[in-house]
Design a protein around this motif. Structure first.
Motif, short mmCIF file in Angstrom:
data_model
loop_
_atom_site.label_atom_id
_atom_site.label_comp_id
_atom_site.label_asym_id
_atom_site.label_seq_id
_atom_site.Cartn_x
_atom_site.Cartn_y
_atom_site.Cartn_z
N SER A 53 0.88 -1.14 -0.13
CA SER A 53 0.04 -0.09 0.08
C SER A 53 0.90 1.20 0.05
O SER A 53 0.62 2.13 -0.83
N PHE A 54 1.83 1.42 0.69
CA PHE A 54 2.76 2.30 0.61
C PHE A 54 3.61 2.45 -0.57
O PHE A 54 3.64 3.76 -1.00
N VAL A 57 1.12 3.99 -3.10
CA VAL A 57 1.15 5.62 -3.06
C VAL A 57 2.21 6.25 -3.71
O VAL A 57 1.89 7.25 -4.24
N LEU A 61 0.58 7.60 -7.07
CA LEU A 61 0.52 9.17 -6.80
C LEU A 61 1.93 9.85 -7.11
O LEU A 61 1.88 10.93 -7.70
N GLY A 62 2.73 9.35 -6.24
CA GLY A 62 4.13 10.16 -6.28
C GLY A 62 4.92 10.34 -7.40
O GLY A 62 5.16 11.30 -7.68
N VAL A 65 3.12 12.87 -9.73
CA VAL A 65 3.42 14.22 -9.02
C VAL A 65 4.85 14.77 -9.13
O VAL A 65 5.11 15.79 -9.72
N TRP A 66 5.62 13.96 -9.18
CA TRP A 66 7.25 14.25 -9.35
C TRP A 66 7.41 14.66 -10.96
O TRP A 66 8.05 15.68 -11.10
N THR A 69 5.36 17.92 -11.73
CA THR A 69 5.81 19.36 -11.09
C THR A 69 7.25 19.64 -11.27
O THR A 69 7.69 20.49 -10.88
N GLN A 532 16.73 29.84 -12.61
CA GLN A 532 17.21 28.53 -12.77
C GLN A 532 18.88 28.56 -13.03
O GLN A 532 19.37 27.66 -12.87
N PHE A 535 21.03 27.45 -10.40
CA PHE A 535 20.75 26.44 -9.69
C PHE A 535 20.96 25.18 -10.61
O PHE A 535 20.31 24.40 -11.11
N LYS A 540 20.10 19.58 -7.04
CA LYS A 540 19.03 18.80 -6.98
C LYS A 540 19.15 17.75 -5.90
O LYS A 540 18.34 17.36 -4.83
N VAL A 543 18.70 18.98 -2.38
CA VAL A 543 17.32 19.21 -2.35
C VAL A 543 16.42 17.64 -1.79
O VAL A 543 15.72 17.64 -1.27
N TYR A 544 16.80 16.96 -2.91
CA TYR A 544 16.18 15.57 -2.73
C TYR A 544 16.38 14.84 -1.59
O TYR A 544 15.62 13.96 -0.63
N LEU A 547 15.46 15.49 2.00
CA LEU A 547 13.98 15.46 2.46
C LEU A 547 13.32 14.06 2.11
O LEU A 547 12.62 13.65 2.70
N LEU A 548 13.90 13.38 1.05
CA LEU A 548 13.32 12.22 0.74
C LEU A 548 14.03 11.06 1.07
O LEU A 548 13.62 9.72 1.17
#
Lengths: 576, 420
Positions: A53-54, A57, A61-62, A65-66, A69, A532, A535, A540, A543-544, A547-548
């Protein structure tokens, strides 16, 4: 009691120690000795369902979205075309100048004269891009001649008349040295005086008159040719081969002029300021003076740029304390400023000379009226009282004319302002980059039009090239549709400008080149692209990862473990 | 028993009305506190929307009001709270009392200790429903929410009502309550699957033949969808356009208003690179949502516990949490009194919560008014607050799993376990 390791402990795989009283070492030994009971089927599947189930998701969905965006939108740009523009492959600017000849002689003779002059002119010209083309104008005095159809089609159409660069008017005279010429100062007309015997005979291939006209024309357009050649040689290496070679001193002189002139802008803001160290003079007849002395000049520039005019009076304007104060010179009987101090004359900290009024550059003209005690105030080295600040404006020191009076006049009349206004006009002319010669103002203006059109063309083209390089060099910057639109507009207007140049419509070429330059700048400095640039991709990771990473590691480890146990159960190892 | 209940409710109402009347400036003060009022629940913003609404201007035009449109006709029935606050005060007091009533129903149903498929071995260890209600009504966080007249009190009421109705097996009222809660605050829709499971268990244990879970789920999901759709449609009729979706749910999803609150989002998104903003909005929302399926599957035998844990997750991880969300969670946790002996960090958690409650306002004052601190001060204390709540969530989850293990393998009861 030691604590279990995680809050999401699965229920089944547990070991029991010997009891609450057991020590931790014995506990460890007990674990290794006793096998845990087999995991029940349903709790196994339960755990797999939870992990799945994780993962669902994350994946269902993830990932979208990635993807959605962080996708960078890059509009398609015509890179090859842009590079071609920058390399000058698409447009080789040519400047065919139409020169009308008006001769009060018979059609055949006139045509012969034009032809021989053209030959002489072509022999003189060593700059292929800049080309003078002679055309015979209908003699207005001979209406019957205009009815004839001229075989080479050099009868001018009505709309071409405004594109004539110069009118050569042949005037037959009896007295004085001939041939001689006179350039009219306020109209693009060259009067050539000749005697009848100087006309070429139909059989001859050259004549003194033709050679004379050719030389005169070449002389008139020499500075323009030099400027254009300089422009071509500085803007792109690819063009230098074709352009005419410039002598070192000409190049240096043009360099000096171009550093002095302001960058081209569709609108300039002119500011006229009166500065005085005391309370006098407190009024000036600036409006009338501008009306009389400056407006005609500005009107004649109207076809190239627009102008806005502001004026101000600033009393009690003192020099900056760091500047060396004026010294009295006994020889000149005047107060003097040293040449090297002139750059500090403007007290930039206290004098309110605003650097920009709206869009477009500001040209400042400062009129300084010295105190009676320090009058007259001159420049020590040459006794002058005005100077030009490159790309900024001009300064004029107005020493009150009647120095025997005790005090500075409280009011500056129009006549008193006249020398200042003349100086300002000269300064404005060189600040705008108007050439020094020839003597005719309309000719100089049309020269400026051509030079400006060409320089805008080159600048817009090189901006396109720079944008194309940027697009290739930084694949991570977003490029919005606006940029693509601007690039298309730029290319279209550049093409129009180039065509207009080729057809000799220089005013239209300037208009198109101006729009192209504006659009190119807009595309290059699009705000959303810049964010950008600083950057890089390596960031990246920064950033990733923090957090992830903490989320990803348990997810991946749990998934791998389950996969391993599943493959293990499907293909059981042969136990010994 | 009944007299005690009347006494309790009367005392709770009296405390609230006394605070309202004795300190007339208190509601205004609390409504301005970031810990109590968020951009999506603030009573001041509601008044702004109400003003626009009664003057026939779209309430969302000012960009201030982000709450559900149907609140407007409800509050426009009441006299203007600026001049006659009494009716509004009474309404919010009644909302709290109804919430306590729902909480008592949940406690009375006993679903926290004994469901159809699971029965805790410690089920004797529980508090009376009256104690639960008292814990809710006299929780300072609840009282502060009520005094501030934050609309999250309404959301809490409907969440409690949905839980109560689900634990009684009343399908229609359950779906209706969860639909209104979702309509008001959006994220309570995640409570639907566990509560649906709870409702199913109760219904199955009551009737002789259990209905099919699939048809039961489809029927209720359909009912929820149609109820929500109906509410949204009525809202659109009321405001005249669908613009309210962007102003209400759009704000919750996209976080345009970065006013500080007790949650974790605002600071993070003030620091976020613009190009990653959308991506991390997605990540944060998925993070909130991802707990629901895993917990529901793992603890499918105790769906009420899943729902309660999810309210704890909401209090930490939603974009605009306030102490109202924490109040709801902290009032629901005592339903699982039997798990308390199994929890290991009760002291740490309660100390952290107390610490954050007292230092939070102080640090906010240092940052905003005294100027001797900066945003990091307040953010640090919200981190501590979130840590405290997360410790309770995690610890209670551990305790619930341990409790299940005890039932499964009674011989391990009271012994230490180790995960392999």
């Amino acid at each position: 009691m030691s604590t279990p390791e995680g809050v999401d402990a699965s229920s089944a795989p547990v070991t029991s120690s010997d009891g609450p009283g057991s020590s931790s070492t014995r506990h460890g030994a007990a674990t290794s000795r006793r096998q845990p009971p087999p995991e029940p089927k349903d709790s196994l599947w339960l755990r797999r369902a939870v992990i799945l189930s994780f993962w669902l998701v994350v994946v269902v969905l993830g990932l979208p979205v990635w993807w959605k965006t962080t996708a960078i939108y890059r509009a398609e740009l015509p890179l090859q075309t842009m590079t071609d523009w920058a390399d000058g492959k698409i447009c080789k600017p040519v400047f065919p100048l139409r020169i009308a000849v008006e001769a009060p002689i018979a059609q055949q003779d006139a045509q012969h004269l034009v032809r021989t002059t053209q030959h002489a002119l072509d022999d003189l010209n060593d700059f292929s891009a800049h080309h003078l083309r002679l055309m015979l104008l209908d003699p207005p005095l001979a209406p019957n001649a205009s009815q004839q159809v001229v075989p080479d089609g050099s009868i001018l159409e009505e709309n071409d008349k405004e594109n004539i660069a110069l009118l050569v008017r042949l005037v037959s005279v009896e007295t004085g040295t001939t041939p001689r010429s006179r350039l009219q100062p306020y109209s693009p007309t060259l009067d050539v005086y000749y005697t009848a015997n100087q006309l070429p005979s139909p059989s001859s291939t050259g004549s003194p008159l033709a050679t004379f006209i050719a030389h005169e024309l070449h002389k008139i357009f020499a500075e323009e040719q030099a400027r254009l050649a300089y422009l071509l040689s500085t803007t792109s290496g690819a063009r230098t081969a074709k352009s005419k070679s410039l002598s070192a001193e000409t190049a240096a002189e043009l360099e000096r002029q171009s550093t002095r002139a302001l960058k081209y802008a569709p609108t300039y803001h002119l500011t006229f300021s009166l500065f005085s160290p005391t309370y006098l003079p407190s009024a000036w007849e600036i409006e009338e003076a501008l009306q009389d002395y400056l407006s005609p000049l500005l009107d004649s520039f109207r076809s190239i740029s627009n102008f806005t005019v502001d004026t101000q009076v600033q009393l009690y304007s003192t020099f900056s304390p760091s500047m060396r104060q004026p010294e009295y010179d006994d020889v000149l009987k005047a107060w003097t400023l040293r040449k090297e101090d002139l750059s500090g004359f403007i007290n930039a900290a206290e004098w309110p000379l605003s650097p920009s009024i709206g869009a477009g550059p500001t040209v400042n003209f400062a009129l300084y009226v010295p105190d009676q005690a320090q009058s007259p105030l001159l420049v020590k080295e040459n006794g002058g009282n005005s100077w030009l600040v490159p790309q900024w404006g001009g300064i004029f020191i107005l020493n009150p004319a009647d120095a025997h009076e005790d005090s500075t006049p409280s009011f500056l009349a129009k006549d008193a302002l006249a020398p200042a206004m003349h100086a300002f006009s000269d300064q404005l002319v060189s600040l705008l980059g108007l050439p020094q010669s020839p003597a005719s103002l309309p000719l100089r203006l049309s020269t400026l039009t051509r030079v400006r059109a060409a320089s805008l063309l080159f600048s817009a083209s090189s901006t396109l090239g720079a944008l194309a390089r940027l697009y290739r060099a930084l694949p991570s910057i977003p490029v919005p549709d606006m940029v693509a639109q601007s690039v298309d507009l730029t290319a279209a207007h550049l093409q129009h400008a180039c065509d207009s140049l080729r057809e000799g419509r220089f005013q239209g070429a300037l208009e198109h080149a101006r729009i192209a330059e504006g659009e190119a700048e807009k595309a290059f400095f699009e705000r959303s692209m810049v964010g950008q640039v600083y950057f890089p991709d390596e960031h990246k990771v920064a950033v990733y990862l923090p957090l992830l990473g903490p989320v990803a590691v348990p997810l991946i480890m749990a998934g791998l473990k389950e996969l391993k146990s599943m493959t293990g159960s499907i293909f059981p190892k042969r136990s010994p | 028993m009944d007299r005690q209940k009347v006494l309790l409710f009367g005392a709770a109402a009296a405390v609230r009305l006394l605070l309202f009347t004795a300190f007339p400036s208190l509601p205004h003060l609390l409504a301005g506190r970031v810990e109590v009022s968020t951009p999506v629940t603030s009573f001041k913003r509601l008044q702004e929307g109400l003003f626009l609404y009664t003057h026939n201007v779209s309430p969302y035009d000012g960009g201030v009001y982000h709450q559900a449109p149907l609140l407007l006709p409800l509050f426009s029935l009441l006299p203007n709270p600026s001049y006659y606050p009494f009716a509004t005060n009474v309404l919010f007091t009644v909302v709290d009392l109804l919430g306590a009533q729902a909480l008592m129903q949940i406690a009375d149903s006993g679903q926290s200790v004994k469901t159809r498929l699971f029965e805790s071995s410690r089920k004797e260890l529980r508090w009376s429903s009256l104690a639960m209600a008292a814990g809710f009504l006299f929780n300072p966080f609840t009282i502060a929410t009520c005094i501030a007249r934050s609309t999250s009190a309404l959301t809490n009421l409907f969440i409690l009502a949905a839980m109560a109705k689900a634990s009684q097996g009343a399908s229609i009222t359950f779906v209706f309550a969860i639909a209104i809660a979702s309509y008001l605050s959006m994220h309570p829709v995640l409570l639907f699957p566990p509560l649906l499971l709870l409702c199913y268990h109760v219904r199955a244990s009551k009737s002789a033949s259990a209905p099919s879970l699939l048809s039961f789920a489809i029927g209720h999901a359909g009912a929820l969808a149609s109820t929500c759709g109906g509410l949204l449609y009525v809202s659109a009729l009321l405001t005249g356009s669908w613009e309210f979706m962007r102003a209400t749910y759009g704000v919750r999803l996209l976080l345009p208003d970065l006013t500080p609150n007790v949650g974790l989002w605002w600071y993070f998104f003030t620091e976020m690179f613009d190009s990653f903003r959308e991506f991390f909005l997605g990540v944060f929302w998925l993070h909130v949502a991802s707990y629901m399926p895993g917990l529901t599957i793992r603890l499918r035998k105790q769906p009420l516990f899943v729902a309660v844990t999810l309210t704890g997750v909401f209090a930490v991880f939603t974009p605009y949490p306030s102490i109202a969300d924490a109040a709801l969670y902290l009032s629901l946790v005592p339903l699982f009194r039997h798990l308390f002996p199994l929890m290991r960090y009760t002291f740490l958690a309660s100390a952290t919560i107390l610490y954050a409650s007292f230092l939070g306002p102080a640090f906010y004052y240092l940052w905003i008014y005294a100027g001797s601190g900066n945003a990091n001060f307040f953010y640090a204390i919200t981190l501590v607050w979130s840590l405290g709540l997360s410790v309770i969530v995690g610890d209670s989850l551990y305790a619930a799993l341990r409790d299940e293990l005890d039932v499964e393998r009674p011989e391990l009861k009271g012994k230490e376990v180790k995960r392999i």
